[in-house]
Design an enzyme around this catalytic site. Structure first.
Site, short mmCIF file in Angstrom:
data_model
loop_
_atom_site.label_atom_id
_atom_site.label_comp_id
_atom_site.label_asym_id
_atom_site.label_seq_id
_atom_site.Cartn_x
_atom_site.Cartn_y
_atom_site.Cartn_z
N ASP A 146 -8.88 -1.50 -8.19
CA ASP A 146 -8.17 -1.73 -6.93
C ASP A 146 -7.77 -3.20 -6.75
OD1 ASP A 146 -7.15 -0.86 -4.52
OD2 ASP A 146 -9.06 -0.89 -3.45
N GLN B 289 -4.45 -17.42 -3.64
CA GLN B 289 -4.59 -16.60 -4.84
C GLN B 289 -5.65 -17.17 -5.79
OE1 GLN B 289 -3.24 -13.39 -5.10
NE2 GLN B 289 -3.13 -14.09 -3.00
N HIS C 116 0.84 -1.21 0.00
CA HIS C 116 0.00 0.00 0.00
C HIS C 116 0.86 1.25 0.00
CE1 HIS C 116 -3.28 -2.83 1.23
NE2 HIS C 116 -3.90 -2.08 0.34
N HIS D 16 1.17 1.50 -5.79
CA HIS D 16 -0.19 0.93 -5.87
C HIS D 16 -1.19 2.03 -6.28
CE1 HIS D 16 -3.91 -1.13 -4.92
NE2 HIS D 16 -4.18 -0.28 -3.93
N LEU E 13 2.82 4.40 -2.89
CA LEU E 13 2.46 5.27 -4.02
C LEU E 13 2.43 4.52 -5.35
CD1 LEU E 13 5.11 6.42 -5.92
CD2 LEU E 13 5.68 7.41 -3.72
N HIS F 19 -6.97 6.95 -2.94
CA HIS F 19 -7.84 5.96 -2.28
C HIS F 19 -7.20 5.16 -1.14
CE1 HIS F 19 -5.82 2.77 -4.53
NE2 HIS F 19 -6.44 1.93 -3.72
N ASP F 20 -5.85 5.13 -1.03
CA ASP F 20 -5.21 4.44 0.10
C ASP F 20 -4.24 5.38 0.84
OD1 ASP F 20 -6.30 1.83 0.30
OD2 ASP F 20 -5.12 1.12 -1.40
P1 CMP Z 1 -6.84 -2.32 -0.72
O1 CMP Z 1 -5.93 -1.98 -1.84
O2 CMP Z 1 -6.98 -1.37 0.41
O3 CMP Z 1 -8.28 -2.70 -1.28
C1 CMP Z 1 -8.47 -3.90 -2.01
C2 CMP Z 1 -7.98 -5.03 -1.16
O4 CMP Z 1 -8.04 -6.31 -1.74
C3 CMP Z 1 -6.50 -4.85 -0.83
O5 CMP Z 1 -6.35 -3.71 -0.03
C4 CMP Z 1 -6.22 -6.18 -0.21
O6 CMP Z 1 -6.64 -6.22 1.12
C5 CMP Z 1 -7.10 -7.11 -1.05
N1 CMP Z 1 -6.30 -7.81 -2.06
C6 CMP Z 1 -5.78 -7.30 -3.20
N2 CMP Z 1 -5.09 -8.23 -3.86
C7 CMP Z 1 -5.19 -9.36 -3.14
C8 CMP Z 1 -4.68 -10.67 -3.31
N3 CMP Z 1 -3.95 -10.98 -4.40
N4 CMP Z 1 -4.94 -11.59 -2.37
C9 CMP Z 1 -5.68 -11.27 -1.30
N5 CMP Z 1 -6.19 -10.05 -1.07
C10 CMP Z 1 -5.95 -9.10 -1.98
ZN ZN Z 2 -6.00 -0.04 -2.83
MG MG Z 3 -7.90 0.50 0.49
#
Ligand code: CMP
Ligand code: ZN
Ligand code: MG
Length: 389
Positions: free
Chosen positions: A234, A285, A86, A90, A88, A126-127
């Site tokens: 996202d 995954q 999380h 992303h 920059l 957004h984050d």
């Molecule tokens: P965020 O980017 O805050 O919002 C989307 C969320 O999806 C991210 O945080 C993670 O918590 C979750 N996420 C994204 N990619 C994966 C992944 N490959 N496996 C599990 N969780 C994921």
């Molecule tokens: Zn995000």
């Molecule tokens: Mg988020």
């Protein structure tokens, strides 16, 4: 080495950065390479480039000095907790992915300039100031943020609130200073909706609500459509090429494992995917792809086809079609958002639903197979060495 671009922002880009920005319209855009080439400024570059391409700097009279200060603070906020995922990069990735979805699906033609500004802004912020820990961790540890937001969408509330405070408290960063009152209110309402809807605990409800909307062929609500676009971007890395997806997964799991280490220290149970010793990466995954990512892309694509098909039909009936355009280079030659020609990769006449669906579908399929191979190898090894089970 550096060339000053005439994109109104006064930014100097290196030749490498200029070359990479040529791929900003592509699904395979390598945001990590851009980040390396720009000295860890991928977010700044992507945000400037897109505001410029959509002519939003002109349209909303964004003061360029404010834009520079704002985006520098934004990048600092994303770097505050040194998160593996999380960060920059992303934010830049999600912003570029939103841009791809807007232009390739044709949905940008359904949106106003303010709505396009709102989604690009929402993606970039957004984050903001993500702590590298989950909402559940905030709640369990009774963090200040959890107490402040009463355990509801703790991080998401913080991301949007902290950015608006930044703009409010620092006039020199206020990129929204020349919006009319109505524009400012409309933009804020959309941004709040979109960022709050990135909370994964809204996911199933969001998908269910959109599916039922589509079945009833009701008119689709703009904030709901924009929220689904941002949410899809996202969680889009499992639909990108393997190298990008694998890198994102490794970074996210490292972030989760660090949380797990803290949970162990605090005597808390491990959150899902946070135990570095026992998490089954490949299986997790495959589950994420099958239960979350693929259904999201499927609903998003259906929603887009529902919205854009009538626009295409309308365009083919009318003699002088009206297209929404954006300029296709960082050379500062901006075309007006409204135009009467169909050049570039984003006109309604060139929208290719089949190609769009095929792109994400193929990558998801390939990534799922690669994880299956890896999961197979692990379980095969475990069969040979049952004491390792
Ligand atoms: P965020 O980017 O805050 O919002 C989307 C969320 O999806 C991210 O945080 C993670 O918590 C979750 N996420 C994204 N990619 C994966 C992944 N490959 N496996 C599990 N969780 C994921
Ligand atoms: Zn995000
Ligand atoms: Mg988020």
């Amino acid at each position: 080495m550096f060339r000053r671009t005439s994109n109104m922002t006064g930014l100097s880009y290196s030749l490498d950065v200029i070359t990479m920005l040529k791929h900003v319209d592509m699904w395979s855009f390598d945001v990590f390479a851009l980040n390396d080439a720009s000295g860890n400024h991928a977010l700044k570059i992507v945000f400037f480039e897109l505001l410029n391409r959509y002519n939003l700097i002109n349209r909303f009279k964004i003061p360029t000095s404010a834009l520079t200060s704002f985006v520098e603070s934004l990048e600092m906020g994303y770097s505050k907790y040194k998160n593996p995922y999380h960060n920059l990069i992303h934010a830049a990735d999600v912003t570029q992915t939103v841009h791809y979805l807007l232009i390739k699906s044709g949905i940008m033609h359904w949106l106003t300039e303010l709505e396009i500004f709102a989604i690009i802004f929402a993606a970039a912020i957004h984050d903001y100031e993500h702590t590298g820990t989950t909402n559940n961790f905030h709640i369990q540890t009774r963090s200040d943020t959890a107490l402040f937001y009463n355990d509801r969408a703790v991080l998401e509330n913080h991301h949007v609130s902290a950015v608006y405070r930044l703009l409010h408290d620092n006039e020199e960063m206020n990129i929204l200073s020349n919006l009319s009152k109505e524009e400012w209110r409309e933009l804020r309402a959309l941004v709040v909706d979109m960022v709050l809807a990135t909370d994964m605990s809204c996911h199933f409800q969001q998908i269910k609500a959109m599916k039922s909307f589509l079945q009833q062929s009701e008119a689709i609500d703009k904030p709901k459509a924009l929220s689904l676009l941002l949410h899809t971007a996202d969680i889009s890395h499992p639909a990108k090429c393997w190298d990008l997806h694998h890198r994102w997964t490794t970074s996210l799991l490292e972030e989760f494992f660090r949380q797990g280490d803290r949970e162990a220290e605090l005597g808390l149970p491990f959150s899902p995917l946070c135990d570095r010793k026992s998490t089954m990466v490949a299986q997790s995954q495959i589950g994420f792809i099958d239960f979350i990512v693929e259904p999201t892309f499927t609903v998003l694509t259906e929603m887009i086809e529902n919205i854009v098909t009538p626009l295409i039909e309308e365009t083919s009936r009318s003699e002088l079609p009206v297209f929404r355009q954006y300029s296709t280079g960082s050379d500062g030659k901006q075309s007006s958002m409204k135009s009467t020609h169909s050049e570039g990769s984003c006109s309604l006449t060139t929208v290719d639903f089949k190609g769009f669906r095929g792109t994400w579908n193929q990558k998801i399929h390939q990534n799922r197979e690669t994880w299956r191979d890896q999961a197979g190898k692990v379980s095969h090894r475990l069969c040979k060495f049952p004491h390792l089970k």
